[in-house]
Write an enzyme that holds these catalytic residues in place. Structure first.
Site, PDB file in Angstrom:
ATOM      1  N   LYS A  69       1.784 -30.654 -15.526  1.00 19.07           N
ATOM      2  CA  LYS A  69       0.616 -31.938 -15.317  1.00 19.07           C
ATOM      3  C   LYS A  69       0.445 -32.797 -16.250  1.00 19.07           C
ATOM      4  O   LYS A  69       0.083 -32.313 -17.492  1.00 19.07           O
ATOM      5  CB  LYS A  69      -0.512 -31.495 -14.645  1.00 19.07           C
ATOM      6  N   ASP A 105     -13.132 -31.137  -4.312  1.00 22.34           N
ATOM      7  CA  ASP A 105     -11.967 -31.744  -3.765  1.00 22.34           C
ATOM      8  C   ASP A 105     -11.063 -30.706  -3.151  1.00 22.34           C
ATOM      9  O   ASP A 105      -9.815 -30.814  -3.286  1.00 22.34           O
ATOM     10  CB  ASP A 105     -10.961 -32.507  -5.046  1.00 22.34           C
ATOM     11  N   PHE A 165      -3.220 -40.830 -12.019  1.00 20.12           N
ATOM     12  CA  PHE A 165      -3.135 -40.903 -13.608  1.00 20.12           C
ATOM     13  C   PHE A 165      -2.051 -40.280 -14.071  1.00 20.12           C
ATOM     14  O   PHE A 165      -1.605 -40.454 -15.134  1.00 20.12           O
ATOM     15  CB  PHE A 165      -4.368 -40.056 -14.074  1.00 20.12           C
ATOM     16  N   GLY A 166      -1.092 -39.859 -13.254  1.00 21.33           N
ATOM     17  CA  GLY A 166       0.233 -39.145 -13.813  1.00 21.33           C
ATOM     18  C   GLY A 166       1.092 -38.341 -12.675  1.00 21.33           C
ATOM     19  O   GLY A 166       0.944 -38.741 -11.636  1.00 21.33           O
ATOM     20  N   GLY A 221       0.057 -38.663  -8.742  1.00 25.37           N
ATOM     21  CA  GLY A 221      -1.121 -38.875  -8.509  1.00 25.37           C
ATOM     22  C   GLY A 221      -1.480 -40.201  -9.297  1.00 25.37           C
ATOM     23  O   GLY A 221      -0.624 -40.736  -9.574  1.00 25.37           O
ATOM     24  N   VAL A 263       3.252 -34.495 -11.801  1.00 28.35           N
ATOM     25  CA  VAL A 263       3.433 -33.046 -11.969  1.00 28.35           C
ATOM     26  C   VAL A 263       4.963 -32.526 -11.834  1.00 28.35           C
ATOM     27  O   VAL A 263       5.621 -33.027 -11.003  1.00 28.35           O
ATOM     28  CB  VAL A 263       2.627 -32.169 -10.972  1.00 28.35           C
TER      29      VAL A 263
END
Length: 414
Positions: free
Chosen positions: A83, A188, A65-66, A63, A68
């Site tokens: 995550k 979301d 920001f990082g 994603g 999984v």
């Protein structure tokens, strides 16, 4: 292809979906001082849990920001979804107008901790949260079925039949009911965040945009405005910076239901979202009422998901049986077993590095570290068998592995 639309691509990494055992850790440990640990699981220890208690099997998704990862606990082989979020990325969001990225990261942890108390079987369960100088870590149950969007894309028509769409819409509705009744709006709700667990039932995931909104209160705050086709997932009042409420989640659930039954997104900015061929009038009515531009006339206004139950779309559904998981899921929820010889990457935590960033601990979140009860009892024995000196810590923010300490999850909050 119907799904070559920005914002609809699956965020899962390439590769066949795996499957793992379900994590069934009972009882919440709030992380406050003075609480006792429960014993009996390999994940239960006063010493807590940190990164080198796990080996990485593979990357599940990435994603903004990082990412999984599917990880395996080194002691008992139990698998989890870990995550990670880069603190540097969160910090840099302040320079592009998103000053609350760090607050949302903390809110995701807080809401996931609280959600364990609700005992909702349709909300993804978090087992631990901890941080290093460079990253935040969230340890979740692993859902081997993957994203519901992936299953939709694999269908011959790239659409589900009405019964399948209704089943997963109803389970998502139950998850949202729990959120809304506890004053939380998800913001979301889309097929990428609806995962299939080992039993084929749905789990609502990703609380990175979730916001506390008690009662029938409204809010004007938002994240960055979506663009292009991403706008269809948000009602007009959200896009215009006006007040919105829990019915925002109902709008998004209506969008998801329309997508499941048609394989396409509803029409942007139209009073009629579009045709729902081959479906009942009740299904068409549900989509139209959930996607009404006028907020006061929208299905779910003002109290949220609890107002969806009485719609004709669900008239033959027994909600009590659904909540108890007494209704068998559709065949699309069948999980694929994890191969016994899944590869493990050596030093995998160092491979997703931020080389040259010079990351320092500029954003240490207070009260972030937490773990559920019954976690890592065997870890104490495992660690005592290692050397008694300082343990090597993986530096995930740079290629160096020189950091000698590792933030662990303990019973006490930070």
């Amino acid at each position: 292809m119907m799904f070559n639309i920005p914002g609809l691509q699956s965020r899962s990494a390439q590769g066949p979906p795996g499957a793992g055992r379900s994590c069934g850790l009972p009882n919440l440990l709030s992380g406050r001082r003075g609480q006792q640990l429960e014993c009996g699981s390999p994940l239960s220890s006063p010493r807590g849990v940190c990164r080198d208690d796990f080996q990485v099997v593979r990357v599940l998704g990435r994603g903004g920001f990082g990412e999984v990862k599917l990880v395996r606990h080194v002691k008992d082989g139990q698998v989890y979804a870990m995550k990670t979020m880069d603190k540097a990325e969160l910090h840099e969001r302040k320079h592009v107008g998103d000053a609350r990225a760090g607050e949302r990261a903390q809110a995701e942890r807080d809401i996931c901790v609280e959600a364990r108390q609700w005992r909702c079987p349709f909300i993804l369960e978090m087992f631990a949260a901890f941080q290093t100088e460079e990253k935040l870590y969230y340890l979740f149950e692993y859902c081997p079925g993957g994203e519901l969007l992936e299953h939709l894309c694999r269908c011959e028509r790239q659409a589900f039949d009405e019964l399948t769409a209704r089943f997963y819409t109803a389970e998502a509705c139950l998850a949202l009911e729990h959120l809304h009744s506890h004053g939380v709006v998800h913001r979301d709700v889309r097929l990428e965040n609806l995962l299939l667990a080992h039993d084929g039932h749905l789990k609502l995931a990703d609380f990175g945009l979730a916001k506390r909104l008690p009662g029938d209160a409204a809010s004007r705050s938002s994240v960055a405005r979506p663009e292009g086709y991403g706008q269809v997932f948000y009602p007009p009042e959200f896009l215009q910076g006006c007040e919105y409420g829990k019915d925002l989640d109902c709008w998004q659930l209506g969008t998801a239901a329309f997508l499941m039954m048609t394989g396409t997104l509803p029409q942007l900015g139209a009073d009629d979202p579009g045709d729902v061929p081959g479906c009942s009038p009740a299904a068409v009515s549900f989509c139209r009422e959930a996607l009404r531009p006028e907020r006061a006339r929208r299905l779910g206004f003002p109290s949220g998901a609890a107002m969806l139950r009485d719609h004709g779309f669900f008239q033959d559904l027994c909600w009590d049986r659904l909540a108890a998981k007494s209704i068998d899921p559709p065949p699309v929820g069948a999980a694929v077993a994890v191969g016994a010889k899944a590869s493990v990457w050596s030093d995998a935590f160092a491979r997703d590095s931020l080389a040259g960033r010079g990351v320092v601990d500029f954003m240490r979140l207070r009260d972030f570290t937490w773990r559920a009860s019954n976690m890592l009892r065997s870890t104490l024995r495992l660690r005592s068998s290692r050397d008694s000196g300082p343990r090597r810590g993986f530096s995930t923010g740079s290629r160096s592995l020189a950091r000698q300490t590792c933030d662990t999850v303990t019973e006490e909050s930070e």
